[in-house]
Design an enzyme around this catalytic site. Structure first.
Site, PDB file in Angstrom:
ATOM      1  CE  LYS A 111      30.701  83.813  41.390  1.00  0.00           C
ATOM      2  NZ  LYS A 111      30.003  82.587  41.200  1.00  0.00           N
ATOM      3  CE  LYS A 194      31.175  83.970  34.815  1.00  0.00           C
ATOM      4  NZ  LYS A 194      31.286  82.596  35.141  1.00  0.00           N
ATOM      5  CE  LYS A 197      25.297  77.508  36.455  1.00  0.00           C
ATOM      6  NZ  LYS A 197      26.413  77.598  37.410  1.00  0.00           N
TER       7      LYS A 197
HETATM    8  P1  ATP Z   1      27.826  81.462  38.600  1.00  0.00           P
HETATM    9  O1  ATP Z   1      27.133  82.596  37.918  1.00  0.00           O
HETATM   10  O2  ATP Z   1      27.021  80.830  39.693  1.00  0.00           O
HETATM   11  O3  ATP Z   1      29.247  81.757  38.993  1.00  0.00           O
HETATM   12  P2  ATP Z   1      28.806  80.116  36.291  1.00  0.00           P
HETATM   13  O4  ATP Z   1      27.882  79.751  35.195  1.00  0.00           O
HETATM   14  O5  ATP Z   1      29.771  81.209  36.075  1.00  0.00           O
HETATM   15  O6  ATP Z   1      27.894  80.344  37.541  1.00  0.00           O
HETATM   16  P3  ATP Z   1      29.631  77.317  36.704  1.00  0.00           P
HETATM   17  O7  ATP Z   1      28.311  76.755  36.690  1.00  0.00           O
HETATM   18  O8  ATP Z   1      30.411  76.678  37.763  1.00  0.00           O
HETATM   19  O9  ATP Z   1      29.698  78.900  36.848  1.00  0.00           O
HETATM   20  O10 ATP Z   1      30.321  77.127  35.308  1.00  0.00           O
HETATM   21  C1  ATP Z   1      30.350  75.905  34.657  1.00  0.00           C
HETATM   22  C2  ATP Z   1      31.315  75.970  33.500  1.00  0.00           C
HETATM   23  O11 ATP Z   1      30.838  76.930  32.531  1.00  0.00           O
HETATM   24  C3  ATP Z   1      32.710  76.432  33.920  1.00  0.00           C
HETATM   25  O12 ATP Z   1      33.649  75.667  33.220  1.00  0.00           O
HETATM   26  C4  ATP Z   1      32.754  77.861  33.477  1.00  0.00           C
HETATM   27  O13 ATP Z   1      34.063  78.286  33.195  1.00  0.00           O
HETATM   28  C5  ATP Z   1      31.896  77.824  32.219  1.00  0.00           C
HETATM   29  N1  ATP Z   1      31.314  79.143  31.941  1.00  0.00           N
HETATM   30  C6  ATP Z   1      30.474  79.830  32.745  1.00  0.00           C
HETATM   31  N2  ATP Z   1      30.115  80.989  32.165  1.00  0.00           N
HETATM   32  C7  ATP Z   1      30.749  81.048  30.967  1.00  0.00           C
HETATM   33  C8  ATP Z   1      30.782  82.003  29.896  1.00  0.00           C
HETATM   34  N3  ATP Z   1      30.103  83.129  29.961  1.00  0.00           N
HETATM   35  N4  ATP Z   1      31.526  81.714  28.816  1.00  0.00           N
HETATM   36  C9  ATP Z   1      32.227  80.563  28.743  1.00  0.00           C
HETATM   37  N5  ATP Z   1      32.236  79.620  29.702  1.00  0.00           N
HETATM   38  C10 ATP Z   1      31.519  79.843  30.812  1.00  0.00           C
END
Ligand code: ATP
Ligand code: LTN
Length: 326
Positions: A111, A194, A197
């Site tokens: 990041k 991955k 969002k």
């Molecule tokens: P950002 O892009 O802001 O880092 P994020 O979606 O990766 O956001 P969080 O909102 O904190 O991060 O994630 C919430 C939950 O969703 C966490 O448990 C994370 O591990 C899970 N998660 C996020 N993206 C994935 C993915 N692509 N596959 C599986 N689990 C996910």
């Protein structure tokens, strides 16, 4: 009774990756354990946020928790910043965490890479996450695979504190689904990354995307060479990812999907995939709309914070006392 804690950042529109990797499992856990699910707004602030968007998304994440099946009468849903102990415990834990431990965190490296001004809080982010988890004497933490390293750090901090000060914390275990059952849903435009969002909108399906947008995104998702639909993470990473999404949304096994679409070509598979994703998200979107009446989510979140607060405060006091805070 077993305790479960997890958090989701209001840092963008929630995606199918968040749902299949994490939130879907929250709903399952609520019947087996005492659950706390938090909208971790302080974590979102580690990167710049527009205040109006942050405010809206904080409520949106809470509404989506409920729309995805979490019952606020069963599990506790609250906003992280409403319980002051999260920030307070973070300070104490920062005094017990080493720079070297944080320097090893791969999420920070990813990041911060190529960015000129990175906040100090992005670096100390995993310690706030440790505080979230440890405050509730958490036994199990359902998360996606990307959070594995942060969970290991949380355990190391808990064990260190217990060794130094006597039993203060429960040492938590991660609950991470294997990749072929949603632990790591990949981007639709680049199957080596991955689905996230905070990335480009075409790379992910948002939980609130309308059906035509979902169909369009899936139609234009990248595929692999050849035309055979089969699960092979090395040779066919893009199709394997779409098969996992299909399987989790429909309940069909990967073998059944391969048998059904193996030779019918990618076009037919993608069309049916769009249908099963739309069928999964339509009821979630309908429930989300019902929660949009003014005041509804606010009162659920106030009740959640009132339940979380005394539990968090007790744990915080335990450590303050051991550390010699008067
Ligand atoms: P950002 O892009 O802001 O880092 P994020 O979606 O990766 O956001 P969080 O909102 O904190 O991060 O994630 C919430 C939950 O969703 C966490 O448990 C994370 O591990 C899970 N998660 C996020 N993206 C994935 C993915 N692509 N596959 C599986 N689990 C996910
Ligand atoms: N860091 C997590 C979000 C998060 C979390 C938590 C998850 C913050 N605090 C406590 C589980 C438990 C993320 O970015 N996915």
């Amino acid at each position: 009774m077993k305790r479960v804690f997890s958090g989701v950042q209001p840092s963008g529109e929630l995606t199918l990756g968040n749902y299949l990797g994490a939130i879907r499992n929250f709903a399952t856990f609520q019947h087996q354990a005492e659950c706390f699910f938090s909208v971790v707004d302080l974590h979102a602030l580690t990167v710049p946020q527009d205040p109006g968007n942050l405010r809206r998304r904080t409520h949106d994440v809470a509404k989506l928790f409920i729309a995805c099946g979490i019952d606020p009468d069963v599990a506790t849903i609250f906003i992280q910043s409403h319980v002051g102990a999260h920030a307070e415990l973070t300070w104490l834990l920062l005094c017990l965490t080493y720079m070297g431990e944080l320097q090893r965190m791969t999420q920070f490296k990813e990041k911060s890479q190529g960015k000129e001004n990175v906040s100090a809080a992005l670096f100390t982010y995993p310690v706030l996450m440790a505080a979230d988890i440890l405050l509730y004497d958490t036994h199990e933490v359902p998360v996606g695979e990307d959070q594995k390293q942060h969970l290991e750090l949380t355990r190391d901090i808990a064990i260190r504190v217990n060794n130094r000060f006597g039993e203060v914390f429960v040492v938590p275990e991660p609950y991470i689904p294997p990749k072929n059952t949603g632990g790591r849903i990949m981007s639709l435009t680049d199957p080596t990354k991955k689905m996230a969002k905070s990335a480009d909108a075409n790379s992910s399906i948002a939980l609130l995307d309308p059906p035509d947008v979902i169909a369009k995104k899936i139609k234009s998702a990248v595929t692999d060479s050849g035309r055979e639909v089969r699960y092979d993470e090395v040779e066919k990473p893009a199709i394997s990812n779409l098969m996992v999404i299909y399987s989790l949304c429909s309940g069909d096994s990967l073998d059944d999907i391969a048998a059904r679409y193996g030779t019918s070509g990618y076009g037919k598979f993608k069309k049916d995939l769009a249908d099963v994703v739309i069928q999964t998200l339509t009821p979630i979107q309908a429930r989300y709309e019902e929660l949009s009446e003014p005041g509804v989510i606010e009162s659920i979140l106030a009740a959640g914070a009132a339940k979380a607060e005394p539990i968090a405060q007790r744990t915080l006091s335990r450590l303050q006392d051991k550390m010699g805070i008067v």
